[in-house]
Design a protein around this motif. Structure first.
Motif, short mmCIF file in Angstrom:
data_model
loop_
_atom_site.label_atom_id
_atom_site.label_comp_id
_atom_site.label_asym_id
_atom_site.label_seq_id
_atom_site.Cartn_x
_atom_site.Cartn_y
_atom_site.Cartn_z
N ASN A 1 0.80 -1.22 0.00
CA ASN A 1 0.00 0.00 0.00
C ASN A 1 0.84 1.28 0.00
OD1 ASN A 1 0.83 -0.63 2.58
ND2 ASN A 1 -1.09 -0.08 3.56
N ASP A 2 2.15 1.18 0.18
CA ASP A 2 3.04 2.33 0.06
C ASP A 2 4.44 1.78 -0.21
OD1 ASP A 2 4.79 4.53 0.46
OD2 ASP A 2 3.30 5.50 1.72
N LYS A 3 4.85 1.86 -1.45
CA LYS A 3 6.14 1.27 -1.87
C LYS A 3 7.34 1.93 -1.21
CE LYS A 3 4.36 -1.71 -4.67
NZ LYS A 3 4.21 -3.05 -4.21
N THR A 4 7.15 3.08 -0.55
CA THR A 4 8.28 3.74 0.10
C THR A 4 8.47 3.28 1.55
OG1 THR A 4 7.00 5.64 0.94
CG2 THR A 4 7.89 5.81 -1.31
N PHE A 5 7.60 2.39 2.03
CA PHE A 5 7.73 1.88 3.40
C PHE A 5 8.18 0.42 3.32
CE2 PHE A 5 6.40 0.16 7.48
CZ PHE A 5 6.81 1.16 8.35
N PRO A 6 9.29 0.08 3.99
CA PRO A 6 9.83 -1.28 3.86
C PRO A 6 9.06 -2.31 4.67
CG PRO A 6 11.16 -0.04 5.41
CD PRO A 6 10.14 0.93 4.86
N TRP B 1 15.02 4.22 5.06
CA TRP B 1 14.14 4.54 3.94
C TRP B 1 13.51 5.92 4.09
CZ3 TRP B 1 11.14 0.32 0.94
CH2 TRP B 1 12.00 -0.72 0.60
N GLY B 2 13.91 6.67 5.13
CA GLY B 2 13.49 8.06 5.27
C GLY B 2 12.30 8.31 6.18
N TRP B 3 11.84 7.30 6.89
CA TRP B 3 10.70 7.45 7.78
C TRP B 3 11.17 7.84 9.18
CZ3 TRP B 3 5.71 7.22 6.14
CH2 TRP B 3 5.51 6.75 4.83
N LYS B 4 10.43 8.72 9.83
CA LYS B 4 10.73 9.15 11.19
C LYS B 4 9.63 8.65 12.12
CE LYS B 4 13.29 13.37 10.18
NZ LYS B 4 13.71 13.11 8.88
N GLU B 5 10.04 8.04 13.23
CA GLU B 5 9.06 7.53 14.19
C GLU B 5 8.54 8.67 15.04
OE1 GLU B 5 8.32 3.88 17.30
OE2 GLU B 5 10.38 4.36 16.74
N PHE C 1 4.81 6.31 11.98
CA PHE C 1 5.94 6.82 11.21
C PHE C 1 5.44 7.86 10.23
CE2 PHE C 1 7.07 2.61 12.63
CZ PHE C 1 8.36 2.77 13.10
N GLU C 2 6.29 8.86 9.96
CA GLU C 2 5.91 9.94 9.06
C GLU C 2 7.03 10.21 8.07
OE1 GLU C 2 3.82 14.29 9.37
OE2 GLU C 2 5.28 13.76 10.92
N LYS C 3 6.62 10.50 6.83
CA LYS C 3 7.56 10.86 5.77
C LYS C 3 6.81 11.77 4.81
CE LYS C 3 10.41 8.76 2.16
NZ LYS C 3 10.83 7.46 1.59
N GLN C 4 7.27 13.00 4.68
CA GLN C 4 6.62 14.00 3.85
C GLN C 4 5.15 14.12 4.25
OE1 GLN C 4 7.72 12.52 0.00
NE2 GLN C 4 9.79 13.34 0.16
N SER C 5 4.23 13.87 3.35
CA SER C 5 2.81 14.02 3.70
C SER C 5 2.15 12.68 4.01
CB SER C 5 2.07 14.71 2.55
OG SER C 5 2.09 13.86 1.41
N ARG C 6 2.95 11.66 4.26
CA ARG C 6 2.42 10.32 4.52
C ARG C 6 2.60 9.94 5.99
NH1 ARG C 6 -0.68 8.32 0.62
NH2 ARG C 6 0.11 6.23 0.70
#
Length: 138
Positions: free
Chosen positions: A38-43, A87-91, A103-108
């Protein structure tokens, strides 16, 4: 075969070893990852098997992955947490609750919830504007 009891014992021992090897719990390796369905940027670990996914709800999208060895009471394995950060996500620890992590990354925004032998990845779109049609006849 009745004259050779050692052969019979060896055969029984072999069968028991095969059964024990097949029934043993294997722990996840946490070494290989791919993007979530559902979100290819989240591992998510490649070892995880997708078992369920919502459809038709644009504000809430979750995918359930089965993965033996996970425990709801345990923390996210450090190797997985490190990969998420790579992968750029912040808890957002202030929003975590029990076995649910945010976790948050940009507007996700992603909620990762750990359960016994499975986990869910829930995607919420942050600040998504909706456009309403307004019919104005002036």
């Amino acid at each position: 075969m009745l004259n050779k009891p050692w052969l019979h014992a060896l055969l029984v021992f072999g069968v028991v070893c095969l059964l024990l090897t097949g029934c043993m719990k294997s722990e996840p390796s946490w070494t290989s990852f791919e993007g979530a369905a559902n979100d290819k940027t989240f591992p998510v670990p490649k070892e995880a098997n997708r078992t369920d996914r919502t459809s038709g709800n644009s504000k809430l999208d979750y995918v359930r992955y089965s993965m033996k060895g996970l425990k709801e009471d345990d923390q996210i394995p450090e190797a997985y947490l490190n990969k998420i950060k790579e992968w750029g996500w912040k808890e957002k620890t202030e929003e975590a609750e029990g076995s649910s992590h945010v976790f948050e990354k940009q507007s996700r925004v992603i909620n990762l919830t750990i359960h016994n032998d499975y986990f869910t990845v829930t995607v919420l779109t942050k600040g998504k504007a909706t456009v309403e049609s307004v019919d104005t006849d002036l």
